[in-house]
Scaffold this motif. Structure first.
Motif, PDB file in Angstrom:
ATOM      1  N   TRP A  20       0.863  -1.177   0.000  1.00 16.47           N
ATOM      2  CA  TRP A  20       0.000   0.000   0.000  1.00 16.47           C
ATOM      3  C   TRP A  20       0.902   1.230   0.000  1.00 16.47           C
ATOM      4  CZ3 TRP A  20      -0.256   3.810   3.791  1.00 16.47           C
ATOM      5  CH2 TRP A  20       0.343   3.524   5.019  1.00 16.47           C
ATOM      6  N   TYR A  28      -3.541   3.900  -1.791  1.00 13.73           N
ATOM      7  CA  TYR A  28      -3.654   2.837  -2.779  1.00 13.73           C
ATOM      8  C   TYR A  28      -3.255   1.516  -2.167  1.00 13.73           C
ATOM      9  CZ  TYR A  28      -3.996   6.589  -6.180  1.00 13.73           C
ATOM     10  OH  TYR A  28      -4.399   7.699  -6.868  1.00 13.73           O
ATOM     11  N   GLU A  30      -2.553  -2.542  -3.331  1.00  5.10           N
ATOM     12  CA  GLU A  30      -2.349  -3.461  -4.438  1.00  5.10           C
ATOM     13  C   GLU A  30      -2.186  -4.851  -3.855  1.00  5.10           C
ATOM     14  OE1 GLU A  30       0.191  -2.510  -8.025  1.00  5.10           O
ATOM     15  OE2 GLU A  30       1.459  -3.980  -6.969  1.00  5.10           O
ATOM     16  N   ASN A  32      -1.814  -8.806  -4.617  1.00  2.00           N
ATOM     17  CA  ASN A  32      -1.501  -9.828  -5.619  1.00  2.00           C
ATOM     18  C   ASN A  32      -2.179 -11.113  -5.187  1.00  2.00           C
ATOM     19  OD1 ASN A  32       0.339  -8.141  -7.123  1.00  2.00           O
ATOM     20  ND2 ASN A  32       1.661  -8.283  -5.329  1.00  2.00           N
ATOM     21  N   TRP A  76     -12.447   0.181  -6.469  1.00  2.00           N
ATOM     22  CA  TRP A  76     -11.547  -0.956  -6.606  1.00  2.00           C
ATOM     23  C   TRP A  76     -11.673  -1.500  -8.018  1.00  2.00           C
ATOM     24  CZ3 TRP A  76     -13.489  -5.864  -7.611  1.00  2.00           C
ATOM     25  CH2 TRP A  76     -14.826  -6.080  -7.310  1.00  2.00           C
ATOM     26  N   GLU A  79      -6.803  -5.826 -12.191  1.00  2.00           N
ATOM     27  CA  GLU A  79      -5.877  -5.617 -13.297  1.00  2.00           C
ATOM     28  C   GLU A  79      -5.228  -6.940 -13.675  1.00  2.00           C
ATOM     29  OE1 GLU A  79      -1.693  -3.380 -13.679  1.00  2.00           O
ATOM     30  OE2 GLU A  79      -3.362  -2.093 -13.086  1.00  2.00           O
ATOM     31  N   VAL A  83      -4.426  -8.936 -10.041  1.00  2.00           N
ATOM     32  CA  VAL A  83      -4.080  -7.866  -9.108  1.00  2.00           C
ATOM     33  C   VAL A  83      -5.335  -7.065  -8.763  1.00  2.00           C
ATOM     34  CG1 VAL A  83      -2.685  -5.805  -8.731  1.00  2.00           C
ATOM     35  CG2 VAL A  83      -1.748  -7.722 -10.041  1.00  2.00           C
ATOM     36  N   ARG A  85      -6.703  -3.795  -7.137  1.00  2.00           N
ATOM     37  CA  ARG A  85      -6.267  -2.442  -6.768  1.00  2.00           C
ATOM     38  C   ARG A  85      -7.432  -1.711  -6.108  1.00  2.00           C
ATOM     39  NH1 ARG A  85      -1.366  -1.214  -9.011  1.00  2.00           N
ATOM     40  NH2 ARG A  85      -0.774  -2.409 -10.828  1.00  2.00           N
TER      41      ARG A  85
END
Length: 153
Positions: A20, A28, A30, A32, A76, A79, A83, A85
């Motif tokens: 983050w 933000y 992220e 995985n 949100w 991706e 991912v 985000r």
């Protein structure tokens, strides 16, 4: 023209699920996931002071946020199918509201990374206050924890 973060990079706080980071106005996240995901398997509950992220029934994040956010302005996305985000809109968007952790009890920033985050927010503030100048390559020296920054361009 690229935005400030694209030119200057981000200062991430690594976690077991990803990382983050923050800007003056947003935080933000992220995550995985390690496997393909779709919106059907993601539950992201953003409240003013609480965040819960669940993927395939597994809780990634669940707790009280370090500071308040604006849920209606937060989003949100997925991706590359792997991912997740999350973009949280800070309720208090000023340089002196640098989050020291994502949640009140987890994902704390180490002192060095926190110092780098605070320097970046200061440069971003300078950029907003002086739109004719490019501060993306500038540096701030000094330690925020001990006396504050000194500006160099």
């Amino acid at each position: 023209m690229a935005n400030f973060d694209e030119r200057s990079g981000v200062v991430p706080c690594k976690t077991e699920w990803g990382a983050w980071w923050q800007t003056l106005e947003e935080v933000y996240i992220e995550a995985n996931t390690g496997s393909d995901i779709s919106a059907k398997v993601v539950k992201c509950d953003i409240r003013p002071r609480h965040l819960k992220i669940v993927v395939y029934g597994e809780v990634l994040v669940d707790g009280d946020l370090c500071e308040a956010v604006q849920p209606d302005d937060s989003t949100w996305t997925i991706e590359d199918k792997r991912v997740l985000r999350v973009c949280l809109s800070k309720a208090l968007a000023t340089a002196d509201h640098c989050w020291k952790s994502l949640l009140t009890d987890r994902y704390h920033v180490d002192p060095y990374t926190l110092d780098e985050m605070q320097k970046k927010l200061t440069l971003q503030r300078f950029q907003m206050e002086n739109p004719g100048f490019d501060f993306s390559g500038a540096t701030v020296t000094g330690n925020y924890q001990e006396g504050g920054p000194q500006f160099k361009h």
